[in-house]
Motif scaffolding. Sequence first.
Motif, mmCIF file in Angstrom:
data_model
loop_
_atom_site.group_PDB
_atom_site.id
_atom_site.type_symbol
_atom_site.label_atom_id
_atom_site.label_comp_id
_atom_site.label_asym_id
_atom_site.label_seq_id
_atom_site.Cartn_x
_atom_site.Cartn_y
_atom_site.Cartn_z
ATOM 1 N N VAL A 122 0.937 -1.689 0.145
ATOM 2 C CA VAL A 122 -0.236 0.121 -0.015
ATOM 3 C C VAL A 122 0.707 1.212 -0.501
ATOM 4 C CG1 VAL A 122 -1.571 1.311 1.278
ATOM 5 C CG2 VAL A 122 -1.729 -0.732 1.234
ATOM 6 N N PHE A 163 -1.760 6.000 2.305
ATOM 7 C CA PHE A 163 -2.430 7.175 2.336
ATOM 8 C C PHE A 163 -2.627 8.002 2.745
ATOM 9 C CE2 PHE A 163 -6.890 3.681 1.617
ATOM 10 C CZ PHE A 163 -5.544 3.318 0.549
ATOM 11 N N ALA A 213 3.018 1.183 -5.056
ATOM 12 C CA ALA A 213 2.578 0.885 -4.469
ATOM 13 C C ALA A 213 2.413 -1.253 -5.481
ATOM 14 C CB ALA A 213 0.729 0.352 -4.245
ATOM 15 N N ARG A 230 -0.826 3.176 7.464
ATOM 16 C CA ARG A 230 -1.158 3.512 6.068
ATOM 17 C C ARG A 230 -1.842 4.141 6.248
ATOM 18 N NH1 ARG A 230 0.769 -1.327 6.834
ATOM 19 N NH2 ARG A 230 -0.922 -1.962 8.165
ATOM 20 N N ALA A 242 -2.953 0.512 -3.100
ATOM 21 C CA ALA A 242 -2.681 -0.705 -3.273
ATOM 22 C C ALA A 242 -2.647 -1.220 -4.488
ATOM 23 C CB ALA A 242 -3.699 -1.023 -1.474
ATOM 24 N N SER A 245 -8.658 -2.370 10.371
ATOM 25 C CA SER A 245 -7.356 -1.334 9.919
ATOM 26 C C SER A 245 -7.594 0.441 10.514
ATOM 27 C CB SER A 245 -7.069 -1.165 8.777
ATOM 28 O OG SER A 245 -8.377 -0.835 7.810
ATOM 29 N N ARG A 287 -8.232 4.950 7.681
ATOM 30 C CA ARG A 287 -7.917 4.352 6.898
ATOM 31 C C ARG A 287 -7.648 5.659 5.748
ATOM 32 N NH1 ARG A 287 -9.260 0.022 5.258
ATOM 33 N NH2 ARG A 287 -10.069 0.348 3.520
ATOM 34 N N THR A 290 -9.818 1.202 -2.781
ATOM 35 C CA THR A 290 -10.215 0.881 -1.585
ATOM 36 C C THR A 290 -10.274 -0.799 -1.143
ATOM 37 O OG1 THR A 290 -11.088 2.893 -0.773
ATOM 38 C CG2 THR A 290 -12.330 1.046 0.270
ATOM 39 N N SER A 306 -6.367 -2.585 -1.020
ATOM 40 C CA SER A 306 -6.008 -2.040 0.082
ATOM 41 C C SER A 306 -6.807 -3.193 1.024
ATOM 42 C CB SER A 306 -6.033 -0.580 0.764
ATOM 43 O OG SER A 306 -7.972 -0.630 1.338
ATOM 44 N N GLN A 307 -7.512 -3.414 1.017
ATOM 45 C CA GLN A 307 -8.682 -4.185 2.458
ATOM 46 C C GLN A 307 -8.343 -5.473 2.248
ATOM 47 O OE1 GLN A 307 -13.633 -3.651 1.091
ATOM 48 N NE2 GLN A 307 -13.229 -3.109 2.868
ATOM 49 N N GLU A 353 -4.807 -5.411 4.037
ATOM 50 C CA GLU A 353 -4.671 -5.459 5.651
ATOM 51 C C GLU A 353 -5.211 -6.911 5.757
ATOM 52 O OE1 GLU A 353 -3.576 -2.755 7.117
ATOM 53 O OE2 GLU A 353 -3.737 -1.217 5.859
#
Length: 381
Positions: free
Chosen positions: A11, A14, A29, A171, A206, A315, A321, A328, A331-332, A335
């Motif tokens: 990531v 952010f 990334a 992050r 990400a 997270s 975040r 998004t 990034s999920q 994490e």
Amino acid sequence: MRPVYVVGAAVAPFGKHPDRSAADLGAAAAGELLRGTGLPPDAVEAGFVGSVYGGSLVAQRVLQRVGISGPPVFSVENACASSGAAAHLAWQAIAAGVHDCVLVAGVEHLTSLGGGALPLTSADIEVEQGQVMPAAYAMRAQRYLHESGATVADLTNVTVKNRGNGALNPRAHFRKEVTAADVDASRQVADPLQLLHCCPNTDGAAAVLLTSEGFARDLGTPRTRIRASVIRSGRFHTSFRDMTWPDITERTATAAYEMAGMRPADLDLVELHDAFAIAEFLHAEALGLAERGTAHKAVAAGEFHRDGRVAVSPSGGLLSRGHPVGATGASQLAESYWQLTGVAGALQVPGAQVALAHVTGGGIYGVDNGACSIHILTAEQ
């Protein structure tokens, strides 16, 4: 269909990056992902890049910067679910045996759009009448509070929890705990939502690497298995709309649980689309984490905390975040990957074995949301 694995994640932190483009962030990334896995660029067989406002050929502009030039690459736009949808397409390609190694990224540079609510699709009757997402979620919040007996203080509990988690996430856009008094003192955006009940407009990117089982074994990095990957779109209708029930999340989750052979009780952590504090209540209930009308009680009792019954947004979620919309979903997944491989550091959910990543969005007339993606991942011993 073949099993599919996540074998690496990265990531680009952010925040606000006015001097960098979406492609710059995406390349940061993707480059970190390749370096972290030790994978040469020419080993990547395909790429899918999710973005809403990244512009034409954003996938090529991101991947060429890290030496991935020539293989099939695709730019994916599916509102907030863009990189979740990109991951789903990559999962399909590997599960079907078309590819063995696919790079998925999500990128967004919202600073370039200025401040305020994000622009929604044009030529839409509700948008033309002034609909914006803070107003839509405010209406949902008002109705939920009316029907469930929850209060604004319950909404604030979500912000305090998730900002507390995000304070530990290097992050995250916001890395500072807030108190209930801080939330109450923030300006009102749309009654009953205060500013700190809302996620920020964020720049970020990400990337995750998806592979087949054989490729994962040869690469040798820690891996998690994708047990379910599901996309659904909103069902169009012009009849009564229940503002407190995200039907799209329920339908996507039902299909994902069936695919994975699991139930909500099997989940250890959930990265949930909490674009506004009320969204945690609505989506947690649609995901089956709490009975309808009771999610606010679960938060107040600590059930959704990192050491609770199921950790929701450990997270920091979108509230902390940030929400670079196209990035998004990826990034999920990143994490979740770190949680399940035991390297989440201060964010680690004890004994995490099963994670669910949920992202939904897209405000258009006649549907509750335009697109929703859910992935269920498990740790591999």
